[in-house]
Design an enzyme around this catalytic site. Structure first.
Site, PDB file in Angstrom:
ATOM      1  N   ILE A  27      26.604  34.556  36.644  1.00 23.52           N
ATOM      2  CA  ILE A  27      27.149  34.369  37.994  1.00 23.52           C
ATOM      3  C   ILE A  27      27.752  32.966  38.127  1.00 23.52           C
ATOM      4  O   ILE A  27      28.808  32.783  38.737  1.00 23.52           O
ATOM      5  CB  ILE A  27      26.044  34.565  39.071  1.00 23.52           C
ATOM      6  CG1 ILE A  27      25.413  35.954  38.939  1.00 23.52           C
ATOM      7  CG2 ILE A  27      26.588  34.335  40.474  1.00 23.52           C
ATOM      8  CD1 ILE A  27      26.349  37.102  39.235  1.00 23.52           C
ATOM      9  N   PRO A 198      10.703  20.329  33.602  1.00 27.65           N
ATOM     10  CA  PRO A 198      11.235  21.392  32.727  1.00 27.65           C
ATOM     11  C   PRO A 198      12.702  21.161  32.360  1.00 27.65           C
ATOM     12  O   PRO A 198      13.112  21.406  31.224  1.00 27.65           O
ATOM     13  CB  PRO A 198      11.076  22.664  33.576  1.00 27.65           C
ATOM     14  CG  PRO A 198      10.001  22.343  34.561  1.00 27.65           C
ATOM     15  CD  PRO A 198      10.107  20.876  34.829  1.00 27.65           C
ATOM     16  N   CYS A 389      29.991  60.879  36.099  1.00 29.24           N
ATOM     17  CA  CYS A 389      29.771  61.236  34.697  1.00 29.24           C
ATOM     18  C   CYS A 389      28.696  62.315  34.580  1.00 29.24           C
ATOM     19  O   CYS A 389      28.953  63.445  34.938  1.00 29.24           O
ATOM     20  CB  CYS A 389      29.489  59.996  33.861  1.00 29.24           C
ATOM     21  SG  CYS A 389      29.998  60.232  32.160  1.00 29.24           S
ATOM     22  N   HIS A 515      34.063  56.636  34.992  1.00 23.97           N
ATOM     23  CA  HIS A 515      33.211  55.651  35.679  1.00 23.97           C
ATOM     24  C   HIS A 515      34.046  54.753  36.597  1.00 23.97           C
ATOM     25  O   HIS A 515      34.448  53.672  36.183  1.00 23.97           O
ATOM     26  CB  HIS A 515      32.481  54.782  34.660  1.00 23.97           C
ATOM     27  CG  HIS A 515      31.460  55.511  33.866  1.00 23.97           C
ATOM     28  ND1 HIS A 515      30.132  55.544  34.228  1.00 23.97           N
ATOM     29  CD2 HIS A 515      31.573  56.262  32.745  1.00 23.97           C
ATOM     30  CE1 HIS A 515      29.464  56.285  33.347  1.00 23.97           C
ATOM     31  NE2 HIS A 515      30.315  56.727  32.442  1.00 23.97           N
ATOM     32  N   GLU A 517      33.064  53.023  38.960  1.00 22.62           N
ATOM     33  CA  GLU A 517      32.313  51.817  39.358  1.00 22.62           C
ATOM     34  C   GLU A 517      32.716  50.587  38.551  1.00 22.62           C
ATOM     35  O   GLU A 517      32.624  49.462  39.032  1.00 22.62           O
ATOM     36  CB  GLU A 517      30.800  52.055  39.244  1.00 22.62           C
ATOM     37  CG  GLU A 517      30.218  52.198  37.831  1.00 22.62           C
ATOM     38  CD  GLU A 517      30.287  53.619  37.264  1.00 22.62           C
ATOM     39  OE1 GLU A 517      31.111  54.419  37.776  1.00 22.62           O
ATOM     40  OE2 GLU A 517      29.540  53.922  36.326  1.00 22.62           O
TER      41      GLU A 517
HETATM   42  N1  GLN Z   1      25.475  62.282  28.626  1.00 24.92           N
HETATM   43  C1  GLN Z   1      26.725  62.694  29.160  1.00 24.92           C
HETATM   44  C2  GLN Z   1      27.803  62.745  28.076  1.00 24.92           C
HETATM   45  O1  GLN Z   1      27.657  62.122  27.045  1.00 24.92           O
HETATM   46  C3  GLN Z   1      27.148  61.815  30.310  1.00 24.92           C
HETATM   47  C4  GLN Z   1      27.368  60.393  29.931  1.00 24.92           C
HETATM   48  C5  GLN Z   1      27.373  59.436  31.093  1.00 24.92           C
HETATM   49  O2  GLN Z   1      26.869  59.757  32.178  1.00 24.92           O
HETATM   50  N2  GLN Z   1      27.890  58.245  30.893  1.00 24.92           N
HETATM   51  O3  GLN Z   1      28.796  63.398  28.258  1.00 24.92           O
END
Ligand code: GLN
Length: 541
Positions: A27, A198, A389, A515, A517
């Protein structure tokens, strides 16, 4: 000819840590980078991790938190997520190097005969390889400043070769390299005192291996007065204005502002002999912070996953939800729900007051049944649902079992012999046996269908999103799903792989194979998280 390895003007800032781990080197590095970036410098951050895994992709999230995936498909340390969220610029494989990778490179070179006749040793071969990886970012990518964070704590056996490389680079680069050492000043409540010992010890430990820090950043829960700062400066051979306090704050996003108040960026520029210019206003950043602070209402989101005991396992998802909630002027009330504990009997009670449900990514079959129950609950009760996912794959399995009446439907990951593999191993994964770095990784195009929840969010038909998986929606079932009310609204234009599913009849029900995120940043929240949180807010209980 120009020397490719030369580092003409790039400056190097090394960030080391002392006393204890978890002080927030990532950070501090990201905050400094943000401040330098706001002053117009081209900055990047690199993380050197002292473990022997070639990358953290093979680590359980309990060990090291989430594995962060870059656009170029590198499986990296979660600190790279902070870098991207703060800087709004993508990182790459070059931004994360582990001891495993360093040794692998050196051993490959040895086998190739690059060191023929020589004994291959930690110094100079391993340290040279470390130095090469550090300089690469400066020379190849032409950054003005490269901030390199050394994982671990000074004194660890594992991080010694890195500190040695830093010592050598400081010697080679002179005033173009500085070291910031981050330590802890504990507060002893019983005596009401802040203790600097420390810090003194950890600076001594650095000095023993030949590195004099230029700047000290002291983590503390109480304000450090000038007396304490002077004392630290005196004992550690640094200027007293180079003793910077990093006081505990509620949100990590306040740290750049705190560091600016402390003048961290100015002292860094001064020591690197770079022009200081005008102090940046950080207007947009502060705008975000003020929303974060002033939000009165709350949105309650459930995150259903099996690694919930360690929130770092879902770092990027939680941050993406915070970004979205903040821009909607709400505080995020996140409920982490261990999927293994969900049963038909307790599900109502567990999920009752949630305004939105997110089913998390994951691997293996542990906790799957709970995830499927959570999907069913969201689908039947019309609660906004976001599957990421594995979460998307669960939505597909649940729909197949309950709506298409294929009670044996499953993912081949969970049941190798399932007669209804609605989620199946991707064709190009079938002959892969190695586990490290072999998934479908990195950013791929996704074509988004108009008239969908996701098009409403993205406002464009072609997007790029990052992946990390081996299994996929099985297109043989697509027709059956679509006629029963679950639509594929995003697909890969080259391979036709389904990347997004949704239920248009639902309030907001979206599952994504990728993903999102990973690409939500403070100044650019991810559109899908924005829409999911918006729908959840509409679900006010
Ligand atoms: N285990 C699942 C796959 O390999 C989903 C992977 C994940 O959620 N990143 O397709």
């Amino acid at each position: 000819m120009k020397n490719q390895n030369a580092v003409p003007d790039t400056r190097y800032v090394f960030v080391t840590g002392g006393v204890t781990s978890s002080l927030g080197k990532g950070i501090i590095s990201a905050s400094l980078a943000k401040l330098l970036q706001s002053r117009g410098y081209r900055v990047t951050i690199q993380k050197l991790d002292p473990y022997l895994n070639v990358d953290p992709g093979t680590l359980n999230p309990y060990e090291h938190g989430e594995c962060y995936v870059t656009e170029d498909g590198a499986e990296t340390d979660l600190d790279l997520g902070h870098y991207e969220r703060f800087l709004n610029v993508p990182t790459s494989q070059a931004n994360n190097v582990t001891t495993g990778r360093i040794y692998q490179n050196v051993i490959n070179k040895e086998r190739r005969g690059d060191y023929l006749g020589k004994t291959v040793q930690i110094i100079p071969h391993i340290t040279d390889e470390i130095k090469r990886n550090i300089k690469l970012l400066g020379s190849k990518h032409r950054f003005d400043v490269v901030i390199t964070e050394i994982g671990g704590t000074v004194g660890d056996i594992e991080s010694l070769p890195y500190i040695e490389a830093v010592r050598q680079l400081k010697w080679e680069l002179g005033s173009r390299a500085i070291v910031i050492h981050l330590t802890l000043v504990p507060y002893l409540a019983a005596s009401g005192e802040l203790k600097t010992k420390p810090t003194q010890h950890s600076v001594k430990a650095l000095l023993e291996i030949g590195v004099q820090p230029d700047i000290l950043v002291l983590r503390t829960e109480k304000d450090l007065n000038s007396e304490i700062r002077k004392k630290v400066a005196l004992f550690c051979n640094v200027d007293s204005k180079a003793v910077i306090q990093s006081i505990d704050v509620k949100s990590i996003y306040e740290v750049p502002v705190k560091m600016q108040e402390e003048g961290l960026d100015e002292i860094v520029l001064e020591k690197l002999h770079l022009p200081i210019n005008q102090k940046p206003e950080l207007k947009e950043w502060k705008g975000f912070l003020s929303k974060l602070k002033n939000a009165k209402k709350t949105v309650k989101i459930g995150l259903v996953g099996k690694y919930v005991e360690l929130t770092d396992s879902y770092k990027s998802i939680i941050e993406a939800l915070i970004h979205a909630a903040t821009y909607h002027d709400h505080k995020l009330d996140i409920r982490l729900i261990q999927s293994e504990t969900i049963t038909e009997e307790n599900i109502n009670e567990k999920l009752m007051d949630l305004q939105g449900i997110l089913v998390a990514p994951g691997f293996g079959h542990r906790g799957i049944e709970g995830k499927l129950l959570a999907v069913r609950y969201a689908r039947e009760k019309n609660v906004p649902f976001f599957g990421v996912c594995l979460g998307m794959q669960c939505a597909v399995i649940e729909f197949a079992r309950d709506v298409l009446k294929l009670d044996k439907a499953n993912s081949r990951e969970m049941d190798h012999t399932t007669p209804e593999p609605v989620i199946d191993l991707m064709e190009d994964q079938k002959n892969i046996t190695d586990k490290g770095g072999t998934m479908r990784l990195g950013a791929y195009d996704c074509r988004v269908k108009k008239d969908s929840f996701v098009y409403k969010a993205y406002q464009t038909e072609l997007v790029k999103e990052r992946h990390r998986h081996r299994y996929e929606f099985n297109n043989e079932y697509l027709k059956a799903f679509e006629s029963a009310g679950m639509k594929a609204t995003g697909y890969n234009p080259e391979t036709n792989l389904v990347e997004i599913i949704e239920i248009p009849k639902h309030k907001w029900f979206v599952g994504v194979q990728f993903h999102p995120e990973y690409s939500s940043t403070v100044l650019k929240p991810h559109p899908l998280f924005m829409e999911f949180v918006k729908a959840s807010i509409g679900q006010e209980k």
